[in-house]
Design a protein around this motif. Structure first.
Motif, PDB file in Angstrom:
ATOM      1  N   SER A  75       2.404   1.660  -1.346  1.00  0.00           N
ATOM      2  CA  SER A  75       2.470   0.272  -0.913  1.00  0.00           C
ATOM      3  C   SER A  75       1.085  -0.274  -0.557  1.00  0.00           C
ATOM      4  O   SER A  75       0.792  -1.436  -0.779  1.00  0.00           O
ATOM      5  CB  SER A  75       3.461   0.095   0.233  1.00  0.00           C
ATOM      6  OG  SER A  75       2.903   0.614   1.391  1.00  0.00           O
ATOM      7  N   ARG A  76       0.190   0.589  -0.052  1.00  0.00           N
ATOM      8  CA  ARG A  76      -1.148   0.077   0.290  1.00  0.00           C
ATOM      9  C   ARG A  76      -1.953  -0.207  -0.974  1.00  0.00           C
ATOM     10  O   ARG A  76      -2.647  -1.223  -1.061  1.00  0.00           O
ATOM     11  CB  ARG A  76      -1.875   1.078   1.167  1.00  0.00           C
ATOM     12  CG  ARG A  76      -1.168   1.199   2.497  1.00  0.00           C
ATOM     13  CD  ARG A  76      -2.097   1.596   3.594  1.00  0.00           C
ATOM     14  NE  ARG A  76      -1.465   1.308   4.850  1.00  0.00           N
ATOM     15  CZ  ARG A  76      -1.034   2.237   5.716  1.00  0.00           C
ATOM     16  NH1 ARG A  76      -1.178   3.502   5.437  1.00  0.00           N
ATOM     17  NH2 ARG A  76      -0.477   1.866   6.844  1.00  0.00           N
ATOM     18  N   ASP A 131      -0.777  -3.412  -2.235  1.00  0.00           N
ATOM     19  CA  ASP A 131      -1.300  -4.548  -1.447  1.00  0.00           C
ATOM     20  C   ASP A 131      -2.702  -4.935  -1.940  1.00  0.00           C
ATOM     21  O   ASP A 131      -3.031  -6.120  -2.058  1.00  0.00           O
ATOM     22  CB  ASP A 131      -1.394  -4.169   0.039  1.00  0.00           C
ATOM     23  CG  ASP A 131      -0.018  -4.108   0.694  1.00  0.00           C
ATOM     24  OD1 ASP A 131       0.945  -4.639   0.105  1.00  0.00           O
ATOM     25  OD2 ASP A 131       0.094  -3.523   1.782  1.00  0.00           O
ATOM     26  N   ILE A 132      -3.523  -3.913  -2.221  1.00  0.00           N
ATOM     27  CA  ILE A 132      -4.889  -4.202  -2.677  1.00  0.00           C
ATOM     28  C   ILE A 132      -4.856  -4.844  -4.066  1.00  0.00           C
ATOM     29  O   ILE A 132      -5.533  -5.830  -4.338  1.00  0.00           O
ATOM     30  CB  ILE A 132      -5.746  -2.907  -2.693  1.00  0.00           C
ATOM     31  CG1 ILE A 132      -5.880  -2.382  -1.260  1.00  0.00           C
ATOM     32  CG2 ILE A 132      -7.108  -3.171  -3.314  1.00  0.00           C
ATOM     33  CD1 ILE A 132      -6.646  -1.074  -1.129  1.00  0.00           C
ATOM     34  N   HIS A 155      -5.996  -7.324   5.469  1.00  0.00           N
ATOM     35  CA  HIS A 155      -4.719  -7.556   4.794  1.00  0.00           C
ATOM     36  C   HIS A 155      -3.850  -6.299   4.761  1.00  0.00           C
ATOM     37  O   HIS A 155      -2.643  -6.351   4.977  1.00  0.00           O
ATOM     38  CB  HIS A 155      -4.997  -8.039   3.367  1.00  0.00           C
ATOM     39  CG  HIS A 155      -3.768  -8.276   2.554  1.00  0.00           C
ATOM     40  ND1 HIS A 155      -2.959  -9.370   2.739  1.00  0.00           N
ATOM     41  CD2 HIS A 155      -3.201  -7.547   1.566  1.00  0.00           C
ATOM     42  CE1 HIS A 155      -1.944  -9.307   1.897  1.00  0.00           C
ATOM     43  NE2 HIS A 155      -2.068  -8.201   1.166  1.00  0.00           N
ATOM     44  N   VAL A 156      -4.471  -5.163   4.485  1.00  0.00           N
ATOM     45  CA  VAL A 156      -3.688  -3.948   4.238  1.00  0.00           C
ATOM     46  C   VAL A 156      -3.410  -3.153   5.521  1.00  0.00           C
ATOM     47  O   VAL A 156      -2.361  -2.544   5.663  1.00  0.00           O
ATOM     48  CB  VAL A 156      -4.400  -3.060   3.189  1.00  0.00           C
ATOM     49  CG1 VAL A 156      -3.586  -1.826   2.869  1.00  0.00           C
ATOM     50  CG2 VAL A 156      -4.667  -3.849   1.916  1.00  0.00           C
ATOM     51  N   TRP A 157      -4.352  -3.182   6.442  1.00  0.00           N
ATOM     52  CA  TRP A 157      -4.136  -2.455   7.711  1.00  0.00           C
ATOM     53  C   TRP A 157      -4.295  -3.460   8.855  1.00  0.00           C
ATOM     54  O   TRP A 157      -5.242  -3.369   9.651  1.00  0.00           O
ATOM     55  CB  TRP A 157      -5.166  -1.340   7.853  1.00  0.00           C
ATOM     56  CG  TRP A 157      -4.989  -0.200   6.891  1.00  0.00           C
ATOM     57  CD1 TRP A 157      -4.191   0.894   7.061  1.00  0.00           C
ATOM     58  CD2 TRP A 157      -5.634  -0.016   5.616  1.00  0.00           C
ATOM     59  NE1 TRP A 157      -4.292   1.739   5.965  1.00  0.00           N
ATOM     60  CE2 TRP A 157      -5.169   1.204   5.067  1.00  0.00           C
ATOM     61  CE3 TRP A 157      -6.550  -0.753   4.872  1.00  0.00           C
ATOM     62  CZ2 TRP A 157      -5.585   1.682   3.830  1.00  0.00           C
ATOM     63  CZ3 TRP A 157      -6.965  -0.281   3.645  1.00  0.00           C
ATOM     64  CH2 TRP A 157      -6.487   0.928   3.128  1.00  0.00           C
ATOM     65  N   ASN A 210     -10.574   4.853   3.526  1.00  0.00           N
ATOM     66  CA  ASN A 210      -9.179   4.604   3.114  1.00  0.00           C
ATOM     67  C   ASN A 210      -9.101   3.659   1.915  1.00  0.00           C
ATOM     68  O   ASN A 210      -8.230   3.787   1.060  1.00  0.00           O
ATOM     69  CB  ASN A 210      -8.381   3.999   4.275  1.00  0.00           C
ATOM     70  CG  ASN A 210      -8.034   5.048   5.302  1.00  0.00           C
ATOM     71  OD1 ASN A 210      -7.207   5.898   5.053  1.00  0.00           O
ATOM     72  ND2 ASN A 210      -8.721   5.009   6.429  1.00  0.00           N
ATOM     73  N   ILE A 211     -10.023   2.690   1.894  1.00  0.00           N
ATOM     74  CA  ILE A 211     -10.031   1.756   0.754  1.00  0.00           C
ATOM     75  C   ILE A 211     -10.372   2.534  -0.513  1.00  0.00           C
ATOM     76  O   ILE A 211      -9.751   2.337  -1.559  1.00  0.00           O
ATOM     77  CB  ILE A 211     -11.073   0.626   0.956  1.00  0.00           C
ATOM     78  CG1 ILE A 211     -10.774  -0.146   2.230  1.00  0.00           C
ATOM     79  CG2 ILE A 211     -11.098  -0.300  -0.245  1.00  0.00           C
ATOM     80  CD1 ILE A 211     -11.714  -1.331   2.454  1.00  0.00           C
ATOM     81  N   GLN A 255      -7.394   4.420  -1.872  1.00  0.00           N
ATOM     82  CA  GLN A 255      -6.407   3.546  -2.542  1.00  0.00           C
ATOM     83  C   GLN A 255      -6.950   3.036  -3.873  1.00  0.00           C
ATOM     84  O   GLN A 255      -6.216   2.923  -4.852  1.00  0.00           O
ATOM     85  CB  GLN A 255      -6.031   2.349  -1.645  1.00  0.00           C
ATOM     86  CG  GLN A 255      -5.451   2.735  -0.290  1.00  0.00           C
ATOM     87  CD  GLN A 255      -4.219   3.608  -0.410  1.00  0.00           C
ATOM     88  OE1 GLN A 255      -3.479   3.545  -1.392  1.00  0.00           O
ATOM     89  NE2 GLN A 255      -4.003   4.468   0.576  1.00  0.00           N
ATOM     90  N   HIS A 258       7.347   2.769   8.634  1.00  0.00           N
ATOM     91  CA  HIS A 258       6.155   1.939   8.417  1.00  0.00           C
ATOM     92  C   HIS A 258       6.548   0.465   8.324  1.00  0.00           C
ATOM     93  O   HIS A 258       5.908  -0.404   8.905  1.00  0.00           O
ATOM     94  CB  HIS A 258       5.455   2.398   7.132  1.00  0.00           C
ATOM     95  CG  HIS A 258       4.215   1.619   6.820  1.00  0.00           C
ATOM     96  ND1 HIS A 258       3.063   1.753   7.549  1.00  0.00           N
ATOM     97  CD2 HIS A 258       3.969   0.672   5.885  1.00  0.00           C
ATOM     98  CE1 HIS A 258       2.144   0.931   7.069  1.00  0.00           C
ATOM     99  NE2 HIS A 258       2.680   0.273   6.057  1.00  0.00           N
ATOM    100  N   ASN A 263       6.750  -1.192  11.381  1.00  0.00           N
ATOM    101  CA  ASN A 263       5.473  -1.154  12.111  1.00  0.00           C
ATOM    102  C   ASN A 263       5.291   0.067  13.005  1.00  0.00           C
ATOM    103  O   ASN A 263       4.741  -0.028  14.089  1.00  0.00           O
ATOM    104  CB  ASN A 263       5.294  -2.412  12.971  1.00  0.00           C
ATOM    105  CG  ASN A 263       4.998  -3.597  12.108  1.00  0.00           C
ATOM    106  OD1 ASN A 263       4.316  -3.456  11.096  1.00  0.00           O
ATOM    107  ND2 ASN A 263       5.545  -4.739  12.471  1.00  0.00           N
TER     108      ASN A 263
END
Ligand SMILES: Nc1ncnc2c1ncn2[C@@H]1O[C@H](COP(=O)(O)OP(=O)(O)O)[C@@H](O)[C@H]1O
Ligand SMILES: [Mg+2]
Length: 501
Positions: free
Chosen positions: A27-28, A31-32, A52-54, A63-64, A67, A299, A302
């Motif tokens: 899902s992350r 999102d990107i 936006h993602v976190w 982390n970016i 992904q 998740h 939240n």
């Protein structure tokens, strides 16, 4: 649908396809990808991505990168599609084609009056977890078999799998998809009428003869997703047989708790989501679909589960104890999101064992779900329980206004009903629709049956049914009487009729 090179992306469904295959995208990462698509070639900064993602956590830039490397793998040879703009961010290097892909929904089908189109498939925002192989198997079976039935106990994921298969077929072929749920019909004739409406049959009389469905499918390359066949199984079977005999181009994907037993039917047993074995390592635990689903559900609410070994083992135990049944996992995750997994484990230990009759070792899935519903129900507040059982009388989606009209009474104000509805939704007893302007609610079939049984056990069934009848009369009198039969049956008898399906 959006095309980026060879990759097809549906922002609405949050799905990515490469050469006729549905890809598993986290899902992350998705999102990107969505941010990059929406930026239409402009640079998206790292800060924008992090925000936006976190949104609620401080995370490392690393982390970016993780992904992005997952996203670049999707594009394979075209990995330069996402370019790093040194020190700033990322952008897409090839134009995004937002036109419909070849073979997708065309004008010819879109304009068809009353015919359910691809858009008639319910919108699903959460990705389906652990079903890639099942989607491919069922889609393959439908190439050579006119009727495929997805079988399994309530809450195992038949409807969601059916929708995912239909969506993938719609995205990758020129088949028109017609989604029909028989959940709300009370008898065989109502099922025929509903199918007729969905196929766009003009009807002069309230009831339509079975044979009239034939003309509506001629010349159409259709996939009919017939959901919830079990309670009108004979009529569903008759409809399916008639339709597939009338058109070689037709395919039917049915979902049911029992086989239709038609000619030319293949069965597909929907399995529970795979579970970690006792003693499995962290990687193996995290690879299991039931664990991924439980964590994704947390998740979505939240909440993040710690990634230490002890926490993962607890999640693994929860998934095993719930037999990998998605609806049971959903209910449990909603509980854990509020009270934590440690408390959830303790509750499962205390109560679940007695609810399943103490049969810890491989309890039948049906029994697991009943126990999970019972256990979650007992944890509801008193008002929530009362409101849930009253909402069981809605056979389809309903608005907050309708819920208040039916569930509120002299002893329970509309505000209290609204509060209970919010609570029920957060605990996964109530589902909300996200595709309409006004928010609507509905109960999954299994949950609704449970709620109706509770209503039946209470002594307020008559009262609730009569409030429902006066809310819907006169505007809804005709369709409701036809679909639900409640006005005709009245009170407890109607509840009994529905609950005893
Ligand atoms: N593979 C899956 N991944 C994530 N959620 C799932 C999955 N399968 C089912 N669910 C969720 O579990 C619940 C029950 O699934 P559903 O398809 O309605 O079951 P059934 O039709 O067999 O009663 C739904 O809320 C659905 O969104
Ligand atoms: Mg279902």
């Amino acid at each position: 649908m959006i095309k980026i090179g060879r990759v097809i992306v549906s922002l609405e469904m949050r799905e990515v396809y490469l050469e006729n295959r549905l890809l598993q995208v986290g899902s992350r990462a998705f999102d990107i990808l969505e941010l990059l698509i929406r930026a239409a070639g402009k640079t998206v900064t790292k800060d924008e991505i992090l925000r936006h993602v976190w949104p609620n956590s401080v995370v490392e830039e690393n982390n970016i990168h993780v992904q992005l490397s997952a996203l670049r793998k999707i594009f394979g040879a075209d990995s330069q599609v996402i370019r790093t703009i040194s020190g700033r961010g990322y952008r897409l290097t090839i134009p995004v084609d937002a036109s419909e892909p070849a073979g997708s929904h065309g004008a010819g089908t879109a304009g068809r009056a009353g015919a359910a189109s691809r858009s008639s498939l319910p919108v699903c925002h959460a990705p389906l977890i652990g079903r890639d192989a099942a989607i491919a198997d069922v889609a393959r079976a439908l190439k050579s078999t006119p009727i495929v039935t997805l079988l399994g106990s309530g809450g195992i994921g038949k409807t969601q799998l059916g929708i995912a298969v239909a969506r993938s077929i719609a995205a990758l072929s020129d088949r028109e998809v017609c989604f029909i749920t028989l959940a709300s019909v009370e008898n065989g004739q109502a099922a025929i009428n509903l199918v007729a409406d969905a196929l766009g049959v003009e009807r002069a009389a309230a009831d339509i003869p079975l044979q009239s469905l034939v003309a509506a499918i001629q010349g159409r390359k259709l996939l009919v997703l017939l959901d919830n066949c079990e309670h009108v199984i004979e009529s569903a079977a008759a409809i399916c047989e008639l339709l597939v005999q009338a058109s070689a181009d037709l395919r039917i994907l049915a979902t049911s708790r029992e086989p239709l037993r038609t000619r030319d039917e293949k069965f597909y047993w929907v399995a529970p989501l795979d579970m970690p074995e006792a003693g499995a390592g962290s990687q193996a635990i995290l690879a299991c679909a039931s664990v991924r689903m439980f964590l994704a559900q947390m998740h979505a609410l939240n909440t993040v589960v710690d990634s230490d070994r002890g926490s993962l083992e607890m999640v693994a135990t929860i998934c095993r104890r719930l037999d990998g049944v998605p609806l049971a996992l959903e209910l449990a995750a909603a509980r854990a999101a509020v009270f934590g997994i440690r408390k959830l484990m303790a509750e499962l230990d205390d109560r679940f064992q007695s609810l399943t009759g103490g049969r810890r070792t491989a309890p039948p899935r049906q029994q697991t779900l009943a126990a999970a519903l019972d256990w979650s129900y007992r944890l509801l507040g008193t008002t929530e329980r009362v409101v849930l059982q009253r909402l069981g009388v809605f056979p389809a989606r309903f608005s907050l206004e309708a819920a208040c009209a039916v569930a509120a009474c002299a002893r329970l104000s509309c505000n209290e009903v609204t509060e209970a509805i919010v609570g029920l939704a957060s605990k996964c007893f109530l589902m909300t629709t996200v595709d309409s302007k006004t928010k609507e609610y509905f109960l999954l079939e299994t949950t609704r049956e449970y709620a109706l049984r509770k209503l039946h056990e209470s002594d307020e069934a008559d009262e609730v049914m009569s409030r429902r009848a006066s809310y819907f009369a006169p505007a809804y009198e005709e369709p409701y009487a036809r679909v639900f039969g409640a006005a005709a049956l009245g009170g407890k008898r109607a509840v009994q009729a529905v609950a005893s399906r």
